[in-house]
Design an enzyme around this catalytic site. Structure first.
Site, PDB file in Angstrom:
ATOM      1  N   ASP A   1       0.773  -1.245   0.000  1.00  0.00           N
ATOM      2  CA  ASP A   1       0.000   0.000   0.000  1.00  0.00           C
ATOM      3  C   ASP A   1       0.804   1.295   0.000  1.00  0.00           C
ATOM      4  O   ASP A   1       0.611   2.161  -0.825  1.00  0.00           O
ATOM      5  CB  ASP A   1      -0.925   0.043   1.222  1.00  0.00           C
ATOM      6  CG  ASP A   1      -1.838  -1.162   1.286  1.00  0.00           C
ATOM      7  OD1 ASP A   1      -1.635  -2.113   0.504  1.00  0.00           O
ATOM      8  OD2 ASP A   1      -2.754  -1.158   2.119  1.00  0.00           O
TER       9      ASP A   1
ATOM     10  N   GLU B   1       2.461  -9.360  11.437  1.00  0.00           N
ATOM     11  CA  GLU B   1       2.197  -8.960  10.047  1.00  0.00           C
ATOM     12  C   GLU B   1       3.506  -8.614   9.322  1.00  0.00           C
ATOM     13  O   GLU B   1       3.729  -8.999   8.184  1.00  0.00           O
ATOM     14  CB  GLU B   1       1.256  -7.751  10.077  1.00  0.00           C
ATOM     15  CG  GLU B   1       0.663  -7.371   8.738  1.00  0.00           C
ATOM     16  CD  GLU B   1      -0.316  -6.211   8.875  1.00  0.00           C
ATOM     17  OE1 GLU B   1      -0.465  -5.660   9.991  1.00  0.00           O
ATOM     18  OE2 GLU B   1      -0.934  -5.845   7.853  1.00  0.00           O
TER      19      GLU B   1
HETATM   20  C1  GLC Z   1      -2.874  -4.463   3.883  1.00  0.00           C
HETATM   21  C2  GLC Z   1      -1.702  -4.920   3.027  1.00  0.00           C
HETATM   22  C3  GLC Z   1      -2.193  -5.849   1.953  1.00  0.00           C
HETATM   23  C4  GLC Z   1      -2.967  -6.992   2.583  1.00  0.00           C
HETATM   24  C5  GLC Z   1      -4.050  -6.487   3.514  1.00  0.00           C
HETATM   25  C6  GLC Z   1      -4.704  -7.585   4.327  1.00  0.00           C
HETATM   26  O1  GLC Z   1      -3.746  -3.710   3.163  1.00  0.00           O
HETATM   27  O2  GLC Z   1      -1.047  -3.831   2.459  1.00  0.00           O
HETATM   28  O3  GLC Z   1      -1.136  -6.334   1.190  1.00  0.00           O
HETATM   29  O4  GLC Z   1      -3.510  -7.776   1.602  1.00  0.00           O
HETATM   30  O5  GLC Z   1      -3.527  -5.572   4.422  1.00  0.00           O
HETATM   31  O6  GLC Z   1      -3.752  -8.323   4.981  1.00  0.00           O
END
Ligand code: GLC
Length: 723
Positions: A173, A410
């Site tokens: 993102d 994460e």
């Molecule tokens: C965030 C991350 C994305 C992922 C999502 C759910 O938006 O940037 O890559 O898929 O979280 O984990």
């Protein structure tokens, strides 16, 4: 598989169980309360090993949200859990698009298409096969429709590159990659509708999440898309953010390959996917590569140029098989530099998501620096496919170690490993499971009864045939080693894995076979000094093993043939040598084989005259037994042998064969150390050896200070062929 690894797999499984909703798996509860696109792909890859049904359900649920034009949305919303996330369906308003699915709420953008890779993994790794074929049949047309959507709607020049139109579509993102494009949006003149972020309310520290200015721009783009009712043609004319990224396209490329494979399994026509595959690989390699930087960058369609921002995404063409050999070597150099944490650099975890030497590298913030398990996982696959075994093994170590030591977080700090973002994050758990299975599941010993195909009762002499040659005796050994070197550098490279198929048909192998016929006439007494002996016999051992694998026709593991190490021999200088003779007889200074028995050479054995004076335990990291768990193949030189042994030991000690968990005072190591502990001076010697070669300070300290408090566990040996 070793019990300790099973224990960690069961921890990872508990994470997935806790996030399982009955139809799909949340990325993490709290922060991500719905189903996410590429998360589900990675999660299914992990489930493939432990729960086939769930793996299938995961992808089925996601594809139930597929749009009529083929797009698979970034989020499929859970209608019963609305109100805790932003943006949700009330903001997306996808019902205004004729393409949105009926009765299912989704966002209006997509994500990197890892799904075909995941579907293929399910079919390859499934425990429970009965549902796999029907699932593949169900998903195949849907995968085709997704890829068709990309090439139809997102490849304006028909060149095989697919664009993304929102940073969220990249999966990374707030990567620094997008800054230059986003900064062009002058927010003082653009209208952003009012909105309330929910991510910051979930307990994650704001400095680990995207900044407000970024979020405004993300929201501006969503608002633009909804105003354009998700009409792709209008969006492609109006969106200020349109980029061809190396991550997205490399994943598409890997999925094209997987799609072809699935098509073959289903006996369907695959020409369309084959065309995409060729086109996309070529376009990535030709259009996204920055030769000066030695990395792939993204292309800004609006500005019509490649932008020079180096993130881990730039190495991803390794995963998609899109980099040429030359590009791969350049990528390797950059990836394996201090910028991204080099091999044996110590005190760092691979692969930070952004060049750590750049001023704007940020070790705690989301996609602006930390290590992500999914990116690591894809890079590990990519490095393996290009033959960079050592680096791939080092990454495997980190994929296994980070979650065990710091939790299934994460993302992680590249320098001290600390976890950030969500706790109990699903893809960290799922890809941990896949990596553990991939590294430590042993097909050779898993079901030996079923796998053993051949038993050799009598000796096979591999170099018996091959008529007289004019080659003077003195240079046989030299030529033999030169041939070995040629095979090594062309088919094994510096990276450790072996391309057996290519060797079998190569001219180098033909030459090698021709020379081996002359080995009989070699004067072994001329190989006198210890250093000469070491290099000579290690090289001979390694090449003979490769030769054996090819001659005997091993398919998956040397364990298919009993007697592989004892019955297949070479005639060298008039004496017959098996792999065991070379290893335990010559190189281990005539010792007993690890599982007991007599010394390799009996008292009157004439081959005793060639044995080494003393055992150098570092040889164990040079001998290639044709299996995943043993050392990577390399060529050793007489003059550099002692330095080369140092490198070999350092590589091994810092690979996935030595996992150290300081927090548990636990050391988990290859069975090599158990079999050969005597060569190291017993268990204490083993630990001292590891202490000497481990590059991380906290691990070295642990070993130094806790000599008698260490819990030692062994990894089972992976006898899978080291292809
Ligand atoms: C965030 C991350 C994305 C992922 C999502 C759910 O938006 O940037 O890559 O898929 O979280 O984990």
């Amino acid at each position: 598989m070793a019990d300790i690894i099973k224990k960690y797999i069961s921890k990872a499984t508990s994470v997935l169980n806790a996030n399982w909703t009955g139809a799909y798996t949340l990325p993490a509860s709290g922060l991500y309360p719905h189903q996410w696109n590429w998360d589900s792909g990675f999660i299914a890859i992990g489930y493939a090993h432990i729960n086939t049904q769930r793996a299938i359900k995961e992808l089925t649920s996601l594809f139930n949200g597929q749009w009529k034009n083929g797009m698979v949305p970034q989020i499929v919303f859970n209608k019963d859990k609305l109100g805790n996330y932003f943006p949700e369906p009330d903001f997306w308003q996808t019902e205004n698009s004729p393409n949105a699915p009926e009765g299912i709420l989704t966002s209006g953008i997509t994500m990197p298409p890892i799904h075909a890779v995941a579907a293929l993994r399910i079919s390859e790794n499934a425990r429970d096969n009965k549902d796999v074929k029907p699932f593949l049949k169900w998903i195949y047309p849907r995968l085709l429709s997704l890829h068709r959507y990309f090439y139809r709607e997102r490849d304006p020049e028909g060149q095989g590159l697919v664009y993304i139109r929102h940073p969220w579509e990249s999966g990374m993102d707030n990567s620094p990659m997008w800054d230059l494009v986003l900064k062009r949006l002058d927010m003082s003149s653009l209208k952003v509708p009012p909105y309330e972020r929910k991510d910051l309310a979930s307990g994650v520290r704001p400095e680990e999440r995207p900044a407000r200015e970024d979020y405004d721009r993300f929201v501006y783009l969503v608002d633009l898309f909804r105003r354009l009712k998700y009409d792709e043609e209008l969006i492609s004319k109006e969106s200020p953010f349109l980029v061809y990224g190396p991550l997205f396209n490399a994943i598409l490329s890997a999925s094209n390959e997987a799609l072809i494979r699935i098509g073959e399994i289903l006996k369907e026509r695959t020409d369309e996917a084959e065309e995409w595959e060729g086109l996309t690989k070529k376009a990535i390699s030709e259009k996204l590569y920055q030769p000066e930087g030695g990395i792939f960058n993204f292309y800004d369609i609006r500005e019509k140029k490649l932008l020079d921002v180096d993130s881990a995404a730039g190495f991803m063409p390794l995963f998609g098989g899109a980099a040429t050999k030359e590009q791969a070597l350049k990528l390797y150099d950059y990836l394996n530099s201090q910028s991204f944490c080099a091999l044996h650099q110590g005190n760092c975890f691979t692969v930070p998501n952004y060049d750590t030497r750049k001023e704007d590298y940020d070790r705690t913030n989301y996609w602006r620096g930390p290590v992500w398990i999914n990116i690591n996982w894809m890079l590990m696959q990519g490095l393996r496919r290009y033959g960079f075994k050592q680096k791939a093994d080092a990454i495997a170590k980190d994929i296994l170690e980070l979650p065990v030591r710091f939790g299934f977080r994460e993302y992680f700090d590249s320098f001290d490993g600390r976890g950030y973002g969500a706790h109990n994050f699903s893809w960290s758990a799922a890809l941990f499971i896949d990596t553990a299975y991939d590294n430590y599941l042993d097909v050779g010993t898993q079901a030996p009864g079923k796998r053993i195909k051949k038993i050799l009762w009598r000796d096979i002499i591999l170099n018996e045939s091959g008529g007289k040659s004019e080659m003077p005796l003195g240079i046989i050994s030299q030529n033999m080693l030169a041939a070995i070197r040629e095979i090594n550098s062309n088919y094994c490279s510096k990276c450790g894995s072996v391309d057996y198929g290519a060797i079998r048909h190569s001219k180098e192998y033909e030459e090698y076979r021709r020379i081996t016929a002359k080995l009989k006439e070699l004067d072994l007494a001329a190989v006198k000094e210890e250093h000469q002996k070491l290099a000579f016999w290690i090289n001979i051992y390694n090449t003979i093993v490769i030769d054996r694998i090819i001659c005997v026709g091993i398919r998956r593991s040397v364990k298919e043939v009993t007697g592989f190490f004892s019955k297949i021999k070479y005639d060298i200088g008039g004496y017959r040598f098996s792999a065991n003779d070379i290893e335990h007889g010559i190189l281990r200074a005539n010792s007993r084989p690890p599982l007991g028995g007599l010394k390799q050479f009996k008292p009157m054995d004439p081959r005793r005259q060639f044995v080494l004076q003393r055992i150098d335990p570092r040889i164990h990291f040079t001998l290639v037994c044709g299996s995943r768990s043993c050392a990577p193949i390399n060529f050793y030189t007489e003059t550099g042998i002692y330095d080369e042994l140092e490198v070999a030991a350092t590589n091994f000690i810092n690979s996935s064969e030595v996992i150290i968990i300081p927090e548990e005072k636990r050391v988990i190591i290859s069975l090599i150390f158990s079999w050969y502990k005597k060569d190291f001076g017993g268990i204490e010697g083993v630990l001292a050896f590891i202490e000497k070669y481990i590059v991380d300070d906290d691990k070295r300290e642990l070993l130094k200070k806790n000599k008698d408090k260490i819990h030692l566990d062994y990894l089972y040996y992976n006898w899978n062929l080291n292809e």
